[in-house]
Structure formats: structure tokens, C-alpha cells
Design a protein around this motif. Sequence first.
Motif, mmCIF file in Angstrom:
data_model
loop_
_atom_site.group_PDB
_atom_site.id
_atom_site.type_symbol
_atom_site.label_atom_id
_atom_site.label_comp_id
_atom_site.label_asym_id
_atom_site.label_seq_id
_atom_site.Cartn_x
_atom_site.Cartn_y
_atom_site.Cartn_z
ATOM 1 N N ILE A 153 0.870 -1.175 0.000
ATOM 2 C CA ILE A 153 0.000 0.000 0.000
ATOM 3 C C ILE A 153 0.908 1.226 0.000
ATOM 4 C CG2 ILE A 153 -1.669 1.364 1.302
ATOM 5 C CD1 ILE A 153 -2.958 -0.990 0.086
ATOM 6 N N ARG A 154 0.721 2.114 -0.981
ATOM 7 C CA ARG A 154 1.599 3.272 -1.113
ATOM 8 C C ARG A 154 0.817 4.583 -1.163
ATOM 9 N NH1 ARG A 154 6.018 1.805 -5.845
ATOM 10 N NH2 ARG A 154 6.739 -0.218 -5.020
ATOM 11 N N LEU A 155 1.427 5.629 -0.634
ATOM 12 C CA LEU A 155 0.979 6.987 -0.894
ATOM 13 C C LEU A 155 1.553 7.390 -2.249
ATOM 14 C CD1 LEU A 155 1.576 8.664 2.594
ATOM 15 C CD2 LEU A 155 -0.598 7.888 1.619
ATOM 16 N N ASP A 156 0.719 7.950 -3.101
ATOM 17 C CA ASP A 156 1.116 8.230 -4.477
ATOM 18 C C ASP A 156 0.760 9.673 -4.830
ATOM 19 O OD1 ASP A 156 1.594 8.226 -7.237
ATOM 20 O OD2 ASP A 156 0.904 6.161 -7.452
ATOM 21 N N GLY A 157 1.732 10.411 -5.320
ATOM 22 C CA GLY A 157 1.480 11.792 -5.702
ATOM 23 C C GLY A 157 2.198 12.163 -6.983
ATOM 24 N N ALA A 158 1.593 13.050 -7.768
ATOM 25 C CA ALA A 158 2.207 13.471 -9.032
ATOM 26 C C ALA A 158 1.780 14.895 -9.377
ATOM 27 C CB ALA A 158 1.810 12.522 -10.163
ATOM 28 N N MET A 159 2.674 15.600 -10.054
ATOM 29 C CA MET A 159 2.359 16.898 -10.644
ATOM 30 C C MET A 159 2.073 16.674 -12.123
ATOM 31 S SD MET A 159 5.078 19.516 -8.850
ATOM 32 C CE MET A 159 6.505 18.600 -9.423
ATOM 33 N N ILE A 160 0.896 17.061 -12.597
ATOM 34 C CA ILE A 160 0.460 16.790 -13.959
ATOM 35 C C ILE A 160 0.318 18.105 -14.740
ATOM 36 C CG2 ILE A 160 -1.354 15.773 -15.388
ATOM 37 C CD1 ILE A 160 0.223 13.733 -13.768
ATOM 38 N N PHE A 161 0.914 18.124 -15.930
ATOM 39 C CA PHE A 161 0.807 19.264 -16.836
ATOM 40 C C PHE A 161 0.059 18.810 -18.088
ATOM 41 C CE2 PHE A 161 4.627 19.569 -14.321
ATOM 42 C CZ PHE A 161 4.620 20.879 -13.853
ATOM 43 N N ARG A 162 -1.000 19.534 -18.453
ATOM 44 C CA ARG A 162 -1.853 19.133 -19.578
ATOM 45 C C ARG A 162 -1.650 20.026 -20.788
ATOM 46 N NH1 ARG A 162 -5.066 15.235 -17.989
ATOM 47 N NH2 ARG A 162 -5.550 15.059 -15.755
ATOM 48 N N MET A 163 -1.673 19.386 -21.948
ATOM 49 C CA MET A 163 -1.663 20.100 -23.226
ATOM 50 C C MET A 163 -3.050 19.985 -23.844
ATOM 51 S SD MET A 163 1.994 18.737 -24.729
ATOM 52 C CE MET A 163 1.786 19.674 -26.250
ATOM 53 N N PHE A 164 -3.589 21.084 -24.360
ATOM 54 C CA PHE A 164 -4.935 21.149 -24.937
ATOM 55 C C PHE A 164 -6.001 20.720 -23.927
ATOM 56 C CE2 PHE A 164 -1.953 19.218 -28.082
ATOM 57 C CZ PHE A 164 -1.592 20.395 -28.722
ATOM 58 N N PRO A 165 -5.991 21.257 -22.697
ATOM 59 C CA PRO A 165 -6.931 20.795 -21.670
ATOM 60 C C PRO A 165 -8.397 21.063 -22.000
ATOM 61 C CG PRO A 165 -5.828 22.804 -20.972
ATOM 62 C CD PRO A 165 -5.136 22.352 -22.225
ATOM 63 N N ASP A 166 -8.671 22.024 -22.874
ATOM 64 C CA ASP A 166 -10.053 22.351 -23.216
ATOM 65 C C ASP A 166 -10.576 21.560 -24.410
ATOM 66 O OD1 ASP A 166 -10.124 24.258 -21.178
ATOM 67 O OD2 ASP A 166 -9.265 25.805 -22.494
ATOM 68 N N LYS A 167 -9.717 20.765 -25.030
ATOM 69 C CA LYS A 167 -10.124 19.953 -26.171
ATOM 70 C C LYS A 167 -10.640 18.594 -25.701
ATOM 71 C CE LYS A 167 -8.677 23.053 -29.147
ATOM 72 N NZ LYS A 167 -9.615 23.795 -30.028
#
Length: 281
Positions: A153-167
Amino acid sequence: MKKVTLFAALLLSTAAFSQKMKITELHISNGTGYGGQINGSIDDFKILAPNSSILAMDFSQYSPQGFPTYQTPGMNMSSSYSLQLGLQCAKMPKVTYRVGITHVSNAGVLSAFGSYSQSFPYDTLTSSQTGEQIFIDSSNSKYYQMNHSNQQIRLDGAMIFRMFPDKRWSLHTGLGASIGMSYQSNTEISFWESSSMYSYSSYYYGQENGQRESYKNKNSIGASLYIPFGIDFGIGKKREFWMPFHLYIETRPSLNINSINGIGTSFSPGMSSAAGLRVKL
């Protein structure tokens, strides 16, 4: 190892919660992957299974192969399930912080496999009508297979950057880390022997026998650093009910860190993939 993984986890959590955050998404995903597997030795498994009767045998003439028969050579096959929240900060609207819990099943963190075979002439059959001779040989093969697996069981975290988020179709990448403890660590040791008799044109009979042992081990730490690359598809285009729902697939090259009590810590590259549902809240 603990300092490195704790630093990575703290870095992500500090970045996520140092400013006012708002929950904007819910993520549910599952995936599979592989990581570099430790090719263990018999001495390693004597530490994990000190009371094994199989390990008391003499394996000095066996040829070690370094991987179990049911896995690809050098691979630790794994599966995972995740439940995460997507958080956003008003000062950084283009970044989503994905934080949650991931369950990881590792099929083979440490393994060893070896074999020993020998064959020799057994008998000669002679036809009373034609005088043809058939040479019968006997073969004997022995194998050992050892494997250490765990559930984490792990704690999981990420920073996410999106391209074309409105498409309707969008891409994303980022940086992630996970760290946790195993709640179930097991070692399995098997030994079997097979014997057969055959000629150049016929197989006469064979028999096989063996034994298997299973041991529970102390819990240990597991962690990974990964880079997610994903494609996201919005289900709804016109109907308002479906517009918050998105399907995505993601691949994650990673650096895997596994600690086994009594054996040590290993660092190995890996690759995993996941499919998930993202719901905008």
C-alpha cells in the motif's frame, strides 16, 4: 534509500499543500508493469527461509538460470490499483496535483531458478524378426525455483501538466513518486524431479515428483519515481451529464526501489501502464 524516497514524497506533498488547494477531480485507475528483478542466490533465500528442508539439499552441480519459469527473464511483473484526487491551486491553474493511494502487487521481487540434468544408456531392444536394434536412454532432471513476492500500500502523488486541456483529446505529462509498506511478504521454494525413458523415435514413460514450501516474511518498504505520459479522451461532447467524464491511458517509465529485510535495497528501472477514469468535480 528511506531519505531519498521520503524527500521525493515530501517534495510533492509540500508543493501541493503549501498553497490553498481545491479538489477538482477524482481518478480511478488500474494498470500493469514490470521492473528489474533481483536475481537472488541460494544464500539469499536461506535468510528468507532459514528452516527450509529444500535448501538443505546440495545444489552445487546445478546450473543457475536467475529467473523463475513463469516470468520473463529479468522482469518483476506487477499490477496496481489507484484511487486519487486531483487538486488545483489558483496561482498555478495549469498544474494538477494528483494525490491518493495505490495498491501494488509484486509477483517476483527476488527470484532464483536452477536445473541439473543427466542422461545415460538404459537398455537395447532387438527385434526377433528383423534384428533391428532400438537403444533406450534414461533421462533425469532436477529443478529448484525460489521466489519472493509482496503486496504493498503506497501513498502516491504526481504533478500533472496538460496540453490542450479544453479539447476533447488532450495530452499530459509530469513527475510522480510513491512510497509505502508491504502488508504481505511471502517466499515460496519449490523442488521437483522428473525421469523419463525414450529412444530416438519413441517416448516410453515419464514420472515427476516434488515438494513446495511457503514462508511469511517481515514487511518492507517499496517506492518508485516515475514520469507519466498520457492521452485523455472526454466522453461527453454535447450532453452535459457525460461532459465531466474522461478516459485516459498512461505509460510510466520509472525507477523502482525495493527493500527486503535481511537482503538489502535494490534500485531498478521499470515500465508500467495504466488505464483510468477521470471525473471533473
